[in-house]
Design a protein around this motif. Structure first.
Motif, PDB file in Angstrom:
ATOM      1  N   ALA A 106       0.879  -1.023  -0.341  1.00 47.05           N
ATOM      2  CA  ALA A 106      -0.169  -0.287  -0.724  1.00 47.05           C
ATOM      3  C   ALA A 106       0.841   1.250  -0.149  1.00 47.05           C
ATOM      4  CB  ALA A 106      -0.846  -0.076   0.864  1.00 47.05           C
ATOM      5  N   MET A 107       2.125   1.409   0.539  1.00 43.10           N
ATOM      6  CA  MET A 107       2.558   2.768   0.983  1.00 43.10           C
ATOM      7  C   MET A 107       3.483   2.444  -1.037  1.00 43.10           C
ATOM      8  SD  MET A 107       5.109   2.238   4.646  1.00 43.10           S
ATOM      9  CE  MET A 107       5.503   0.547   4.097  1.00 43.10           C
ATOM     10  N   PHE A 108       3.745   1.582  -1.466  1.00 41.22           N
ATOM     11  CA  PHE A 108       4.670   1.739  -2.820  1.00 41.22           C
ATOM     12  C   PHE A 108       3.069   1.652  -4.374  1.00 41.22           C
ATOM     13  CE2 PHE A 108       7.894   1.010   0.448  1.00 41.22           C
ATOM     14  CZ  PHE A 108       9.183   1.540  -0.138  1.00 41.22           C
ATOM     15  N   GLU A 109       2.048   1.709  -3.692  1.00 40.07           N
ATOM     16  CA  GLU A 109       1.519   1.694  -3.989  1.00 40.07           C
ATOM     17  C   GLU A 109       0.971   1.097  -5.486  1.00 40.07           C
ATOM     18  OE1 GLU A 109       1.137   5.423  -6.186  1.00 40.07           O
ATOM     19  OE2 GLU A 109       0.580   6.643  -4.317  1.00 40.07           O
ATOM     20  N   LEU A 110       1.168  -0.372  -4.940  1.00 36.54           N
ATOM     21  CA  LEU A 110       1.791  -1.639  -5.315  1.00 36.54           C
ATOM     22  C   LEU A 110       0.163  -2.183  -5.200  1.00 36.54           C
ATOM     23  CD1 LEU A 110       5.489  -3.152  -4.696  1.00 36.54           C
ATOM     24  CD2 LEU A 110       4.197  -1.575  -7.121  1.00 36.54           C
ATOM     25  N   PRO A 111      -0.255  -3.509  -5.964  1.00 35.56           N
ATOM     26  CA  PRO A 111      -1.077  -4.081  -6.064  1.00 35.56           C
ATOM     27  C   PRO A 111      -0.842  -4.624  -4.784  1.00 35.56           C
ATOM     28  CG  PRO A 111      -0.203  -4.934  -8.234  1.00 35.56           C
ATOM     29  CD  PRO A 111       0.634  -3.255  -7.335  1.00 35.56           C
ATOM     30  N   LEU A 112      -2.178  -5.264  -3.846  1.00 33.86           N
ATOM     31  CA  LEU A 112      -1.876  -5.144  -2.512  1.00 33.86           C
ATOM     32  C   LEU A 112      -1.763  -6.593  -2.081  1.00 33.86           C
ATOM     33  CD1 LEU A 112      -4.702  -3.493  -0.311  1.00 33.86           C
ATOM     34  CD2 LEU A 112      -3.331  -3.322  -0.857  1.00 33.86           C
TER      35      LEU A 112
END
Length: 229
Positions: A106-112
């Motif tokens: 979430a912090m690096f805006e990747l698929p969870l």
């Protein structure tokens, strides 16, 4: 007692989540900042060692700061934690570890939700995990015997070193391994490779417990030894 156990469980879940978020998050950050794998590994190593010092220092007084099913197993076999609490610890560690992975994504805006494709298997990897877990557990037990105040630094420094002298980069923790299987990033491991890692880690922990039980036993006073004869 119930409230005390609940605090301990939360401490284990929180600590494992922060540990995994650091492992996965620093791996993502390092991989983004450089194409040099050695530099990326260094960028993954230092934060992991550092966060262990912090987490063990602040959460150790609450739960013992296991953050690791292999460590909890050893303490359960040594009868320093009862079976019910040990099982609760392991569940909290696994749940916390997966939550830490999701937080890093979430912090690096990747698929969870991800499934790792990183291959980590073979005799060398399994031996490395056995060695990594053995060294970690022995460090903890020896630290408790001789320098309990130094355990946060002993564990943090050991893991920092083990990242580099083990072929597997020292997972040494079944909960962390499971959490890293759901991250297709620098720190990932394929789910199919998990059983070999978990078995090796548990075996290494048990071997360390056996050696520590003999090597770290307090010597009997000479008078007692003569009386025994």
């Amino acid at each position: 007692m119930a409230a005390d156990l609940s605090r301990r469980i939360v401490a284990e879940a929180f600590g494992t989540a922060m540990l995994v978020a650091t492992v996965v998050g620093s791996g993502i950050m390092a991989d983004r900042l450089t194409d040099d794998v050695a530099v990326s590994l260094l960028g993954n190593t230092l934060p992991t060692g550092a966060i262990l010092v912090v987490l063990i220092t602040i959460l150790g007084p609450i739960s013992g700061a296991h953050f690791n099913p292999a460590v909890t197993l050893v303490f359960a076999l040594r009868r320093e934690i009862d079976a019910t609490a040990a099982l609760a610890y392991v569940i909290a560690q696994i749940v916390g570890g997966v939550a830490g992975t999701l937080l890093a994504h979430a912090m690096f805006e990747l698929p969870l939700l991800q499934i790792s494709q990183t291959v980590r298997t073979g005799n060398g990897q399994w031996i490395a995990e056995l060695v990594a877990a053995f060294g970690l557990v022995f460090t903890i037990l020896a630290g408790l015997r001789f320098r309990s105040d130094a355990i946060p630094w002993l564990v943090g420094l050991y893991i920092t070193a083990a990242y580099w002298f083990t072929a597997s980069t020292s997972f040494a923790n079944p909960a962390v391994a499971i959490a890293r299987a759901v991250s297709n990033t620098f720190a990932g491991i394929r789910p199919i490779d998990l059983p070999g890692f978990v078995v090796a880690e548990l075996l290494g922990a048990l071997l360390a417990m056996a050696l520590a039980g003999w090597l770290l036993t307090e010597p009997k006073p000479i008078r007692q030894m003569r009386a025994a004869k």
